[in-house]
Design a protein around this motif. Sequence first.
Motif, PDB file in Angstrom:
ATOM      1  N   ILE A  63       0.822  -1.218   0.000  1.00  0.00           N
ATOM      2  CA  ILE A  63       0.000   0.000   0.000  1.00  0.00           C
ATOM      3  C   ILE A  63       0.850   1.259   0.000  1.00  0.00           C
ATOM      4  N   ALA A  64       1.835   1.332   0.886  1.00  0.00           N
ATOM      5  CA  ALA A  64       2.678   2.533   0.976  1.00  0.00           C
ATOM      6  C   ALA A  64       3.378   2.851  -0.346  1.00  0.00           C
ATOM      7  N   PRO A  65       4.000   1.877  -1.026  1.00  0.00           N
ATOM      8  CA  PRO A  65       4.632   2.201  -2.307  1.00  0.00           C
ATOM      9  C   PRO A  65       3.643   2.730  -3.346  1.00  0.00           C
ATOM     10  N   ILE A  66       2.416   2.206  -3.343  1.00  0.00           N
ATOM     11  CA  ILE A  66       1.400   2.689  -4.289  1.00  0.00           C
ATOM     12  C   ILE A  66       1.050   4.140  -3.993  1.00  0.00           C
ATOM     13  N   LEU A  67       0.829   4.467  -2.723  1.00  0.00           N
ATOM     14  CA  LEU A  67       0.462   5.832  -2.358  1.00  0.00           C
ATOM     15  C   LEU A  67       1.611   6.805  -2.611  1.00  0.00           C
ATOM     16  N   ILE A  68       2.834   6.361  -2.374  1.00  0.00           N
ATOM     17  CA  ILE A  68       4.000   7.209  -2.658  1.00  0.00           C
ATOM     18  C   ILE A  68       4.112   7.467  -4.165  1.00  0.00           C
ATOM     19  N   ALA A  69       3.802   6.454  -4.965  1.00  0.00           N
ATOM     20  CA  ALA A  69       3.824   6.623  -6.419  1.00  0.00           C
ATOM     21  C   ALA A  69       2.762   7.633  -6.867  1.00  0.00           C
ATOM     22  N   VAL A  70       1.591   7.604  -6.229  1.00  0.00           N
ATOM     23  CA  VAL A  70       0.542   8.579  -6.552  1.00  0.00           C
ATOM     24  C   VAL A  70       1.014   9.980  -6.205  1.00  0.00           C
ATOM     25  N   ARG A  71       1.639  10.119  -5.059  1.00  0.00           N
ATOM     26  CA  ARG A  71       2.154  11.434  -4.661  1.00  0.00           C
ATOM     27  C   ARG A  71       3.172  11.942  -5.676  1.00  0.00           C
ATOM     28  N   LYS A  72       4.060  11.073  -6.129  1.00  0.00           N
ATOM     29  CA  LYS A  72       5.063  11.474  -7.119  1.00  0.00           C
ATOM     30  C   LYS A  72       4.396  11.838  -8.438  1.00  0.00           C
ATOM     31  N   TYR A  73       3.386  11.062  -8.836  1.00  0.00           N
ATOM     32  CA  TYR A  73       2.659  11.329 -10.084  1.00  0.00           C
ATOM     33  C   TYR A  73       1.999  12.702 -10.040  1.00  0.00           C
ATOM     34  N   LEU A  74       1.557  13.117  -8.855  1.00  0.00           N
ATOM     35  CA  LEU A  74       0.910  14.420  -8.688  1.00  0.00           C
ATOM     36  C   LEU A  74       1.916  15.502  -8.300  1.00  0.00           C
ATOM     37  N   ASN A  75       3.166  15.279  -8.656  1.00  0.00           N
ATOM     38  CA  ASN A  75       4.236  16.266  -8.451  1.00  0.00           C
ATOM     39  C   ASN A  75       4.378  16.685  -6.983  1.00  0.00           C
ATOM     40  N   ASN A  76       4.160  15.732  -6.084  1.00  0.00           N
ATOM     41  CA  ASN A  76       4.333  15.956  -4.644  1.00  0.00           C
ATOM     42  C   ASN A  76       3.433  17.072  -4.103  1.00  0.00           C
ATOM     43  N   GLN A  77       2.287  17.275  -4.749  1.00  0.00           N
ATOM     44  CA  GLN A  77       1.361  18.319  -4.302  1.00  0.00           C
ATOM     45  C   GLN A  77       0.351  17.804  -3.286  1.00  0.00           C
ATOM     46  N   ILE A  78       0.505  16.572  -2.860  1.00  0.00           N
ATOM     47  CA  ILE A  78      -0.312  16.022  -1.781  1.00  0.00           C
ATOM     48  C   ILE A  78       0.625  15.539  -0.688  1.00  0.00           C
ATOM     49  N   SER A  79       0.067  15.355   0.497  1.00  0.00           N
ATOM     50  CA  SER A  79       0.877  14.819   1.592  1.00  0.00           C
ATOM     51  C   SER A  79       0.286  13.499   2.057  1.00  0.00           C
ATOM     52  N   LEU A  80       1.130  12.671   2.578  1.00  0.00           N
ATOM     53  CA  LEU A  80       0.750  11.331   3.000  1.00  0.00           C
ATOM     54  C   LEU A  80       1.145  11.136   4.457  1.00  0.00           C
ATOM     55  N   PHE A  81       0.162  10.755   5.273  1.00  0.00           N
ATOM     56  CA  PHE A  81       0.407  10.522   6.690  1.00  0.00           C
ATOM     57  C   PHE A  81       0.110   9.058   6.998  1.00  0.00           C
ATOM     58  N   SER A  82       1.009   8.415   7.702  1.00  0.00           N
ATOM     59  CA  SER A  82       0.875   6.990   7.994  1.00  0.00           C
ATOM     60  C   SER A  82       0.846   6.753   9.499  1.00  0.00           C
ATOM     61  N   GLY A  83      -0.197   6.093   9.966  1.00  0.00           N
ATOM     62  CA  GLY A  83      -0.289   5.695  11.362  1.00  0.00           C
ATOM     63  C   GLY A  83      -0.422   6.832  12.352  1.00  0.00           C
ATOM     64  N   ILE A  84      -0.954   7.982  11.902  1.00  0.00           N
ATOM     65  CA  ILE A  84      -1.054   9.121  12.817  1.00  0.00           C
ATOM     66  C   ILE A  84      -2.352   9.091  13.613  1.00  0.00           C
ATOM     67  N   ASP A  85      -2.312   9.755  14.752  1.00  0.00           N
ATOM     68  CA  ASP A  85      -3.519   9.914  15.563  1.00  0.00           C
ATOM     69  C   ASP A  85      -4.443  10.921  14.874  1.00  0.00           C
ATOM     70  N   PHE A  86      -5.682  10.545  14.714  1.00  0.00           N
ATOM     71  CA  PHE A  86      -6.662  11.412  14.058  1.00  0.00           C
ATOM     72  C   PHE A  86      -7.904  11.480  14.947  1.00  0.00           C
TER      73      PHE A  86
END
Length: 202
Positions: A63-86
């Motif tokens: 899952i993480a590699p897929i989401l990182i690839a999406v972020r790269k595809y979108l020119n790093n204009q999104i942020s990805l948080f993993s396992g954070i308290d929400f």
Amino acid sequence: MSYSDFTLDRVRKTFNLTIADKINIFASIPEITCPPLLAEILQENVPLALASNTEKSRSEMIIAPILIAVRKYLNNQISLFSGIDFSVDPIQGLNGNCDFIISRSPELLILNAPVITIVEAKKENLNAGLGQCVSEMIAAQLFNEREENNIQTIYGTVTTGTNWKFLKLVEKVVEIDLSEYYINDIGKILGILSTLLTEEVF
């Protein structure tokens, strides 16, 4: 009580939601070409993750590699948080850690932008994760309201890493796509995730 305590029926009753089961909600979204690096990573990682067969291995290796690839595809204009308290509203049970939260902002240190997609990693049973995912989507909706982010639609996905199911929340209506998307159609999964993170309304 926390996100993980919610079943689909419980979250529906607690927040007075309408659940709409639909087919092919996201089928019209075009796929995108899987980057060679991601294809290589998945070729190596998927067998390892399936062999160990834990949520952690699937989360980290697929899952993480897929989401990182999406972020790269979108020119790093999104942020990805993993396992954070929400923890948005503990009184209503909207608290706990989320496997992944994707925000429509490049800022990496603070989650303060519109929350668009929440990803819940489940080992084998996608339907068992629907209640938890919807409760996190409700929390994202509330979070955006408090931050005065004018986001009308929240998207979510429940995934085993190899199977993906997508959801959509608008006001009090949750649409659950009965269709599942599979890792061997990774271009479609990448296309859906990218579209949901760039379109204001879908």
